[in-house]
Design an enzyme around this catalytic site. Structure first.
Site, short mmCIF file in Angstrom:
data_model
loop_
_atom_site.label_atom_id
_atom_site.label_comp_id
_atom_site.label_asym_id
_atom_site.label_seq_id
_atom_site.Cartn_x
_atom_site.Cartn_y
_atom_site.Cartn_z
N GLU A 40 0.86 -1.18 0.00
CA GLU A 40 0.00 0.00 0.00
C GLU A 40 0.90 1.24 0.00
OE1 GLU A 40 -3.53 1.71 2.98
OE2 GLU A 40 -1.90 0.50 3.79
N LYS A 106 -9.75 0.94 -1.76
CA LYS A 106 -9.85 0.40 -0.41
C LYS A 106 -11.23 0.66 0.19
CE LYS A 106 -7.30 0.82 4.01
NZ LYS A 106 -6.21 1.60 4.65
N CYS A 142 -4.59 -3.47 3.52
CA CYS A 142 -4.26 -3.13 4.91
C CYS A 142 -5.43 -3.34 5.88
CB CYS A 142 -3.74 -1.70 4.97
SG CYS A 142 -2.74 -1.33 6.44
#
Length: 263
Positions: A40, A106, A142
């Site tokens: 990321e 995300k 993440c």
């Protein structure tokens, strides 16, 4: 299929980070990797204003990564930032190469531990999978790892391996949580989970004075039985792993949690 996880420390300069991608892809391809995963925020590290560096998927940075992927005949997954309609940015995973050029935004933003990613980042809402050489990969980013429903949804979409770039912040118990969550999501989905984190800048002397660490390293690969089959330490390094579909089938026969769900 061979997958490379390139654990790097990205800087605040997209051009310098593009050089890291170029070097990592060349090395991974020379080792036989078909998929090359970066963390990321590969385009630009956290801790600086992201609006000025955000670019669309057809912008120069993503286009250059796509050209690198095409040159080496691999699929590259790398974190970047794209503009959002409301003035914020999106935390996007670029997936490019082998005739593909797309992004995953995300879904779960890091509004935790006193931080509010949603203040400057707009969430996505669509899971993404990619098929390559008969293997279906899901992608997640993440903080997504804390939400098992996303990993089950990716499995329902056909994924047998999930690529998880991260910039996992340091803190008490955070390394233990990282490994636990990667292993748990592999078990939840009976998929391979290949988690590529930002290296710990302190491990290579690259942490700018006065800045927070942007990663802890310890990129981890867990198989569908939740076993850690490969793991790096804190410093920048590359991990190569061969993903087997046979292990997925064995796990789904032995532990049919997807088939046994009732809620």
């Amino acid at each position: 299929m061979r997958v490379a996880l390139c654990q790097i420390t990205s800087t605040a300069e997209p051009a310098a980070n593009l050089a890291l991608v170029r070097d990592g892809v060349a090395r991974a391809a020379s080792e036989g990797a078909r998929v090359v995963v970066f963390p990321e925020a590969t385009m630009c590290r956290f801790g600086v204003p992201l609006g000025p560096v955000a670019e669309p998927l057809d912008g120069p940075w993503a286009t250059a990564v796509g050209e690198i992927a095409q040159e080496h005949g691999v699929l590259v997954v790398a974190g970047m930032f794209t503009p959002a309609e409301d003035g914020r940015v999106r935390n996007t995973l670029l997936v490019t190469g082998d005739g593909r050029h797309l992004g995953y935004d995300k879904i779960h933003l890091f509004d935790a531990f006193g931080f509010a990613e949603s203040r400057t980042v707009a969430p996505g809402d669509k899971p993404v999978t990619i098929e390559l050489d008969g293997v279906t990969f899901g992608v997640a980013t993440c903080y997504d790892v804390r939400f098992p429903e996303l990993f089950r949804a990716l499995a329902d979409l056909g994924a047998t391996a999930i690529l998880l770039p991260a910039s996992w912040g340091a803190g008490e118990g955070k390394r233990e949580q990282w490994e636990l969550l990667v292993r748990a999501r592999a078990l939840d989905s009976t998929c391979w989970v290949l988690a590529c984190g930002q290296a710990d800048p302190a491990a290579s002397g690259e942490r700018p004075q006065g800045t927070a660490p942007t990663g802890i390293g310890h990129s981890t690969v867990a198989d569908p039985f939740g076993r850690v089959v490969a793991q790096l330490a804190a410093a920048p390094e590359m991990l190569l792993v061969d993903v087997s579909g046979d292990v997925v089938e064995q796990a789904r026969q032995a532990i049919p949690v997807l088939a046994n769900r009732r809620l």
